[in-house]
Design an enzyme around this catalytic site. Structure first.
Site, mmCIF file in Angstrom:
data_model
loop_
_atom_site.group_PDB
_atom_site.id
_atom_site.type_symbol
_atom_site.label_atom_id
_atom_site.label_comp_id
_atom_site.label_asym_id
_atom_site.label_seq_id
_atom_site.Cartn_x
_atom_site.Cartn_y
_atom_site.Cartn_z
ATOM 1 C CE1 TYR A 237 -4.261 1.675 0.795
ATOM 2 C CE2 TYR A 237 -2.813 3.185 1.960
ATOM 3 C CZ TYR A 237 -4.045 2.893 1.405
ATOM 4 O OH TYR A 237 -5.058 3.822 1.463
ATOM 5 C CB SER B 20 0.824 -5.436 3.006
ATOM 6 O OG SER B 20 -0.068 -4.583 3.670
ATOM 7 C CD GLN B 21 -2.239 -1.666 -2.492
ATOM 8 O OE1 GLN B 21 -3.053 -0.794 -2.196
ATOM 9 N NE2 GLN B 21 -1.148 -1.407 -3.209
ATOM 10 C CG ASP C 135 -0.159 -7.699 10.673
ATOM 11 O OD1 ASP C 135 -0.376 -6.477 10.796
ATOM 12 O OD2 ASP C 135 0.014 -8.254 9.571
ATOM 13 C CG HIS D 138 1.661 -5.164 8.221
ATOM 14 N ND1 HIS D 138 0.772 -6.176 7.867
ATOM 15 C CD2 HIS D 138 1.786 -4.374 7.115
ATOM 16 C CE1 HIS D 138 0.388 -5.996 6.611
ATOM 17 N NE2 HIS D 138 0.992 -4.922 6.129
#
Length: 326
Positions: free
Chosen positions: A91, A186-187, A272, A303
């Site tokens: 992201y 993640s993203q 996370d 994360h």
């Protein structure tokens, strides 16, 4: 940060009912068909990178709406036909510089790093792909761009770009189109899972600490951004919760990944706050190809997850999938 989510023994079997819209398949089938109506028009421009054993190309292809998407393509120098990994970025980040990602090419693979449309200004060394689509009202960030209508939402465009990146890499001379894997964190992990559910013939998917899974739970379980963007929007747009949840249900990768046909290697971090572990397990336990799939657990990480340790695990996993060879 202490453990804040379900106990590990409950996480392992956590398979919640998902708020999947009844027209999800039609929505995505028509979206991908519309994108594929545009000429893919892959352009490869050699880059004078200073690298002697790796060839680098500035790549451009047509994504959602025919919009031109940038990326880097790296491969070992020579004429060998190689498998390929398509990597999606986290992201706010962009494709960065090509010398930041040499491992796959150095190991004998082709590597397409897809730029994030409209992102690349939050961390790293930037991106090169604008997002020409309007977003309507929203809070800063990307979660609420087009939130009033799933057809207008940012992630409809980004997920479609991810599918077209696989289409693009399969056209590049010297790439074996039957041996393409997808990866990201993640993203990037969310895009990985979405593409795995929308492209039926990948060899593997490797989502790390994936975002946008079991969004209904994440919305009220964590106060961390980017999920917090949805709460910020609802704090002002009182009464819009039902519509927000409906729109985001089309981009919940736990639902999309139920259609996946490739084995997957997940990772999850039990501390996370950005992508809570139960949301990751929701995707893992709903994943459409459970045989041969696995999840690596980082008990005391947030994360950041496994960070640089992930590449070695990805390489090991792909070696198993492909029978020990590239």
């Amino acid at each position: 940060m202490a453990f804040f989510d379900l106990p590990p023994e409950q996480l392992e079997t956590y398979r919640p009912e998902l708020a999947t819209p009844p027209d999800l398949a039609d929505f995505w089938n028509s979206t991908i068909a519309e994108a594929r109506a545009f000429d893919l028009d892959v352009a490869l421009v050699p880059v004078a990178s200073g690298l002697t054993a790796i060839d680098v190309y500035d790549v451009t292809f047509s994504g959602f709406g025919g919009h031109r998407i940038k990326g880097w393509f790296l491969r070992p120098t020579g004429d060998a036909v190689v498998p390929a990994v398509v990597e999606y970025i986290g992201y706010g980040g962009g494709r960065g510089a090509p010398h930041e990602r040499l491992a796959w090419a150095a190991a004998g693979w082709g590597h397409l790093v897809m730029d994030n449309r409209g992102q690349g200004s939050t961390w790293g060394v930037g991106g090169a792909t604008p997002d020409p689509a309007p977003g309507g009202q929203g809070v800063p960030g990307f979660m609420t761009r087009g939130i009033a209508d799933p057809h207008e939402h940012f992630y409809r465009r980004l997920f479609t770009d991810g599918v077209r990146a696989v289409d693009a890499v399969r056209t590049i001379p010297g790439v074996d189109p039957a041996r393409v894997a997808v990866a990201g964190g993640s993203q990037g992990g969310a895009v990985t899972l979405a593409v795995a559910g929308l492209v039926p013939d990948l060899v593997a998917a490797m989502p790390d600490v994936p975002f946008l899974s079991h969004i209904d739970r994440a919305l009220t379980l964590t106060d961390a951004y980017p999920y917090r963007e949805l709460a910020d929007y609802l704090r002002t747009h009182r009464g819009a919760e039902e519509g927000v949840r409906r729109t985001m249900s089309y981009f919940d990768v736990a639902g999309l990944a139920r259609g996946a046909t490739a084995p997957a290697l997940f990772s999850v971090a039990l501390m996370d706050l950005t992508c809570p572990p139960s949301t990751v397990y929701a995707a893992y336990n709903h994943y459409g190809h459970p045989d041969g799939s696995a999840i690596d657990v980082y008990r005391f990480n947030g994360h950041e997850g496994g960070e640089a340790l992930r590449w070695a695990r990805h390489r090991e996993f792909l070696a198993g999938v492909l029978g020990g060879s590239n």
